[in-house]
Design an enzyme around this catalytic site. Sequence first.
Site, PDB file in Angstrom:
ATOM      1  CB  CYS A 119      -0.959   0.002   1.190  1.00 43.04           C
ATOM      2  SG  CYS A 119      -2.046  -1.439   1.241  1.00 43.04           S
ATOM      3  CG  HIS A 252      -3.172   3.332   1.918  1.00 41.83           C
ATOM      4  ND1 HIS A 252      -3.741   2.878   0.750  1.00 41.83           N
ATOM      5  CD2 HIS A 252      -3.234   2.294   2.792  1.00 41.83           C
ATOM      6  CE1 HIS A 252      -4.132   1.623   0.920  1.00 41.83           C
ATOM      7  NE2 HIS A 252      -3.838   1.245   2.145  1.00 41.83           N
ATOM      8  CG  ASN A 282      -6.745  -0.836   1.292  1.00 38.01           C
ATOM      9  OD1 ASN A 282      -6.021  -0.496   0.370  1.00 38.01           O
ATOM     10  ND2 ASN A 282      -6.259  -1.243   2.450  1.00 38.01           N
TER      11      ASN A 282
END
Length: 325
Positions: A119, A252, A282
């Site tokens: 990520c 993020h 996500n």
Amino acid sequence: MTRYSRITGTGSYLPPRRLTNDDLVAELATRGIETSNDWIVERTGIRARHFAAPDVTASDLGAEAARRAIEAAGCTARDIDLIIVATSTPDMVFPSAACILQDKIGAHGCPAFDVQAVCSGFVYALTVADAMIRSGSARRALVVGAEVFSRILDFNDRTTCVLFGDGAGAVVLEASDEPGLLASDLHADGRHVGILCVPGHVSGGQVLGDPLLKMDGQAVFKLAVGVLEKAAHATLAKAGLTEADIDWLIPHQANIRIMQGTAKKLKLPLDKLVVTVDQHGNTSAASIPLALDHAVRAGQIQRGQHLMLEGVGGGFTWGAVLLKW
């Protein structure tokens, strides 16, 4: 004359299939897994996500985002002289998703490679591209985050399968006489490998271990807020700026509570926080460039503003980049 890099174009792409929480709840019910829209929203802030069709790859998503970024930058694929793709879900073991994407957009001949920092991947890739431009190794870089995380989800685990989605985001980063990417700060700590991982691999034509995502959510949450705050402060210090200089925080997009917690630690009002996690879920390395492109095209981000981009992911990796738009 000092050489800098600036973002001149952004682009993003989401696969057409959109699943609301209610859609996903209904699908999970067929497996005997119970959850609810309220349970998902309360813990994550996520209301929907996009899943790619079975025959669509990370490079497919990334190529479309790349084309849009190149168009926004006012150049062509032939003008690109460096391609970096951040992904944890590449099309195949090798070659890289970057090489496959390069062929799809027609940018033949330039260096192309993947960055794997989960990520945090886009922040890592952007930092590498900036360094290569500053050194004179490249003049116009295409930096892409692209993921098909739906392929590695355990749909018998309601604590993880509701979190992730597929998508891609891209930027064109060009050499400039004026500062654009002001500073960055990257870190990793392999002692925390086990809290977020996919503990499987291919050997002799078989999958060894478990090829599905595993996460200790509480451990990730505890680490994430602290390291993101430190990385942001370190990046500001390198640039000679303070929290008050941040116009937009683009973190993020993992969990709204982590994002809001980071904003509060940086003493930023929540209206300076770019949020897309509610609609995208996500998307790992794609989440920051997706959110950036959304904010740019919505007119939120204006030239001259300072943007703080930061990510944290499996590895355990984390980092931040400060941009002057």
